[in-house]
Design an enzyme around this catalytic site. Structure first.
Site, short mmCIF file in Angstrom:
data_model
loop_
_atom_site.label_atom_id
_atom_site.label_comp_id
_atom_site.label_asym_id
_atom_site.label_seq_id
_atom_site.Cartn_x
_atom_site.Cartn_y
_atom_site.Cartn_z
N LYS A 96 4.31 8.71 9.23
CA LYS A 96 4.04 8.11 10.55
C LYS A 96 4.98 8.64 11.64
CE LYS A 96 1.82 4.09 8.45
NZ LYS A 96 0.41 4.02 8.73
N TYR A 102 0.86 -1.19 0.00
CA TYR A 102 0.00 0.00 0.00
C TYR A 102 0.89 1.23 0.00
CZ TYR A 102 -3.46 3.42 1.68
OH TYR A 102 -4.29 4.51 1.81
N ASP A 152 9.33 2.92 -0.10
CA ASP A 152 8.26 3.51 0.70
C ASP A 152 8.47 3.05 2.15
OD1 ASP A 152 6.02 4.25 2.05
OD2 ASP A 152 4.59 3.56 0.54
N1 PLP Z 1 2.85 4.04 2.46
C1 PLP Z 1 2.79 3.07 3.40
C2 PLP Z 1 3.80 1.97 3.40
C3 PLP Z 1 1.79 3.09 4.38
O1 PLP Z 1 1.73 2.12 5.29
C4 PLP Z 1 0.86 4.16 4.35
C5 PLP Z 1 -0.23 4.20 5.34
O2 PLP Z 1 -0.48 3.30 6.09
C6 PLP Z 1 0.96 5.13 3.37
C7 PLP Z 1 1.97 5.04 2.43
C8 PLP Z 1 -0.01 6.26 3.31
O3 PLP Z 1 0.23 7.13 4.38
P1 PLP Z 1 -0.94 8.11 4.90
O4 PLP Z 1 -1.98 7.25 5.51
O5 PLP Z 1 -0.22 9.00 5.86
O6 PLP Z 1 -1.42 8.85 3.71
#
Ligand code: PLP
Length: 440
Positions: free
Chosen positions: A269, A146, A241
């Site tokens: 986060k 994700y 990511d």
């Molecule tokens: N990338 C990863 C690996 C994530 O776990 C998340 C959210 O859980 C995101 C991107 C998206 O972040 P946000 O919820 O702050 O938009």
């Protein structure tokens, strides 16, 4: 065990009138496990208290954003101090540079960065830089990873509906995902194939270097190495990511454990210490393409917000203390081992793993290495275990496709209590299962 939920039920009913599904982010609604989502009133250290006064040991930790637990003294003090000085100026502050310097020192591949407010924004912007830098359009991602909810990434995106080559959501134009290819996680073979077929059009490969959005899946070293090798060979960029793994699996993120240098990294986060902050950054030459230094446009009203900066700085200053991540890793290992032993004592097979401040489990007969295998795990058993834990005061993510977390507040007696509760929950499940089968 009977748990009072009347207040959460009433609050949920009220929330449903005004929010889709009663929530502001889908998984919070407990749809995949059923039952009433607990409305939280406060958090302190490892403990959450809900609107009915029930207490839970929290392993969601705001989906990994809290590395120091709830309402950490130093973080609260930093937020209070900054709030008294103003909450947002829309002008540069020293705090932004301080946070960025802490990030770059821990993660040297992030030579230059841009602060944003969510992981979604960070990934979306990194993809824009990658396309601008390479003049190519295709992004390769992996099933079950994700990367936020920007249109181009809603393809086989973790706990969403998995429909290969189709958007995971209505409202995403097929055109928006025409330049996204999703292949199985951990498959060196498939990613090599994609490069040999379309290597000249690939702008970037984006990957969760340790996957946490299909449950916790730790990749093979060969897989991660192959991504670096293929992207370099074909002139594409490698984007890690690390929104979830940054400052969580290790101070320097997954890349420091794997010894791989991505071209760009996305963070979120933990760097906001529980307030909205995220970042994308990496090679200086790439980041110098971002406006106003370069032509790639990206902006944000609350980017680098001083409250989030203060919380992030206070958090990272605690995390840089040597031994902090090792201690979190030991806590995660303890939970995974305790879970495995408690399940096995009741004749239940579980695959449990741990890395840094992340741990996770699948009710599956064999190790899970990709999303297809994660989806085959026993969701009925997960639901029973989830609800048993909730009734016994352990708050786990309400989906088998999410990772669990620990914080520095998850000290020995908290872990011990948790493992004991796991034992009680499995015993109960085994008793009910035996009763249902007419056994004993
Ligand atoms: N990338 C990863 C690996 C994530 O776990 C998340 C959210 O859980 C995101 C991107 C998206 O972040 P946000 O919820 O702050 O938009």
């Amino acid at each position: 065990m009977v748990v009072r939920t009347g207040n959460s039920e009433r609050l949920f009913e009220r929330a449903k009138q005004i929010f889709p599904g009663g929530v502001n982010s889908p998984v919070r609604a407990f749809r995949s496990v059923g039952g009433v989502p607990r409305f939280i009133e406060r958090g302190a250290g490892a403990i959450l208290t809900d609107a009915d006064g029930n207490e839970y040991i929290d392993y969601v930790l705001s989906w990994g954003a809290l590395a120091l637990g709830h309402a950490h003294e130093g973080v609260v003090a930093a937020i209070k101090l900054q709030a008294e000085r103003g909450t947002s100026y829309g002008a540069p502050t020293k705090l932004e540079t301080e946070l960025a310097e802490l990030i770059s020192a821990a993660m040297p591949t992030v030579e230059k960065m841009r602060l944003v407010s969510s992981g979604t924004e960070a990934v979306m912007s990194a993809a824009r830089v990658a396309r601008a830098a390479t003049g190519r359009s295709l992004i390769v991602k992996f099933d079950g990873c994700y990367h936020g909810h920007a249109d181009g990434f809603l393809v086989s995106a973790g706990s969403g509906v998995a429909t290969l080559a189709l958007p995971d959501s209505p409202g995403v134009n097929p055109g928006s995902i025409a330049d996204t290819v999703s292949v199985p996680y951990n498959s060196v073979e498939r990613v090599t194939e994609i490069f040999s077929e379309r290597g000249d059009s690939i702008a970037a490969v984006i990957v969760e270097p340790v996957a946490g959005n299909m449950g916790l899946v730790v990749p093979s070293p060969e897989f991660i190495d192959s991504l670096r090798e293929l992207t370099t060979r074909y002139g594409a960029l490698l984007v890690f990511d690390e929104v979830m793994t940054g400052f969580r699996v290790a101070l320097g993120g997954a890349q420091s454990l794997q010894g791989v240098r991505p071209d760009l990294t996305c963070l979120g986060k933990i760097i906001g210490g529980g307030l909205p902050a995220a970042a994308y950054g990496g090679r200086k030459d790439l980041m110098d393409m971002v406006a106003p230094e370069g032509p790639v446009y990206q902006a944000g009203t609350l980017s680098g917000n001083p409250l989030a900066m203060a919380a992030g700085i206070a958090t990272l200053r605690e995390l840089v203390v040597p031994g902090t991540h090792q201690a979190m890793h030991e806590s995660s290992v303890r939970l995974a081992a305790g879970l495995r032993a408690a399940a096995s004592a009741c004749g239940i097979t579980v695959q449990a793993s741990a890395l840094g401040g992340m741990w996770g489990f699948f009710f599956s007969e064999s190790p899970v290495t990709d999303y297809a295998a994660a989806k085959l795990s026993d969701s009925g058993m997960f639901n029973d275990f989830f609800h048993g834990c909730l009734a016994n005061g352990v708050y786990l993510p309400p989906s088998p496709f999410e990772a669990c977390f620990v914080s520095t507040a998850h000290v020995e007696d908290v872990l011990h209590a948790t493992v004991e509760k796991f034992g009680r929950v499995f015993e109960d499940i085994a008793l009910r299962r035996d009763a249902a089968s007419g056994c004993c």
